[in-house]
Design an enzyme around this catalytic site. Structure first.
Site, PDB file in Angstrom:
ATOM      1  N   ARG A 244       0.842  -1.210   0.000  1.00  0.00           N
ATOM      2  CA  ARG A 244       0.000   0.000   0.000  1.00  0.00           C
ATOM      3  C   ARG A 244       0.872   1.254   0.000  1.00  0.00           C
ATOM      4  NH1 ARG A 244      -5.085   2.338   1.737  1.00  0.00           N
ATOM      5  NH2 ARG A 244      -4.822   3.874   3.411  1.00  0.00           N
ATOM      6  N   TYR A 276       3.898  10.508   2.437  1.00  0.00           N
ATOM      7  CA  TYR A 276       4.480   9.893   1.244  1.00  0.00           C
ATOM      8  C   TYR A 276       5.304  10.884   0.423  1.00  0.00           C
ATOM      9  CZ  TYR A 276       1.415   6.054   2.414  1.00  0.00           C
ATOM     10  OH  TYR A 276       0.796   5.037   3.086  1.00  0.00           O
TER      11      TYR A 276
END
Length: 299
Positions: A244, A276
């Site tokens: 993920r 991220y």
């Protein structure tokens, strides 16, 4: 724990699901922490009615002494605050003293991600000559292709997969639903799995997309154990959730905007998705140092 403690924990669990509208996974996590607290009170011979701020502080300190992480202790505090509110509504406590406790500061760690080559090595290590192999390849391909959590892929219904538009309807945290696209490779592997899925089903069938060898809904523990096997076979160090993380990072590296990735991941808060961007920055620094050495000083 006494029978009464068990009963209170079960009632708290039902309250979380029905009144607080927590997800099943969140409710289970909260109840686990509460049972640890009730067990500790029982060992100290402290009735629940007599517990106060001091007992909560001692319990929190014990969890730290037991080398529980800041994340775990923070989850304990969230669970006990909710439990305190529940006990107040029942008249067992007059005030929710759990609100007086500070949650430990949790520093977000930059998640580990895989390269595209590592993802391929991991997925291609799965033997698809068997029914179970076809299932596992489809499952982990979908986790990566759609950025799913383990709980989401386990609870995915067959009726929620729309091959005509290559989209799946996912129920995430807080029972929030979202539509997520999946790629051509995932579609191919899903079709292969569905062509043999009936071989595992009983006469009653099962509404879930992924089933175990008994034809029942696959468990999170089962997915985790299977992944460990493929991790060992491929030599790629990772966890299921790493797929993920890799999904999100690869999207950002490919030019996707942060808001779109937030929607695909099912994050309520954009700050959760922003972690991220740090992964992406570190990757860019590596590329820069490899392909742009800078000035070379002549001697």
């Amino acid at each position: 724990m006494s029978t009464r403690d068990d009963s209170i924990a079960e009632e708290f669990y039902s309250d979380l699901l029905l009144a607080e509208r927590k997800s099943q996974l969140s409710a289970e996590t909260y109840v686990f922490s509460v049972k640890e607290f009730l067990k500790w009170l029982s060992e100290k011979n402290i009735p629940l009615e007599n517990a106060g701020t001091q007992e909560a502080l001692y319990f929190s300190a014990k969890r730290r002494v037991d080398n529980k992480s800041c994340v775990t202790v923070a989850k304990d505090m969230s669970a006990l605050r909710a439990f305190g509110a529940f006990l107040c509504r029942k008249g067992i406590w007059k005030t929710n003293f759990m609100m007086e406790l500070d949650r430990p500061e949790v520093r977000r760690r930059i998640p580990s991600v895989l390269t595209v080559e590592e993802v391929n090595s991991l997925l291609f290590s799965i033997d698809t000559d068997t029914v179970i192999g076809k299932r596992d390849r489809a499952l982990f391909e979908l986790v990566y292709s759609a950025g799913l959590r383990i709980s989401e892929v386990c609870s995915l219904l067959l009726a929620n997969v729309h091959f005509d538009v290559q989209m799946i309807a996912v129920t995430g945290k807080g029972s929030k639903e979202r539509l997520v696209p999946f790629g051509d490779e995932a579609k191919k592997r899903l079709e292969e799995w569905l062509s043999v899925r009936k071989d595992l089903l009983s006469t009653e069938g099962c509404p879930y997309l992924f089933v175990n060898y008994r034809g029942e809904k696959i468990s999170r523990k089962g997915v985790w154990k299977n992944f460990q096997k493929f991790e060992s076979m491929s030599g790629v160090k990772a966890k299921v959730h790493t797929l993920r993380h890799s999904f999100a990072t690869h999207l950002l590296q490919g030019g996707a905007d942060l808001r779109s990735v937030q929607e695909l991941l099912g994050h309520t808060d954009l700050s959760t998705t922003q972690i991220y961007t740090h992964v992406d920055d570190s990757a860019l620094k590596n590329y820069h140092s490899e392909f742009f050495p800078g000035h070379i000083t002549e001697k």
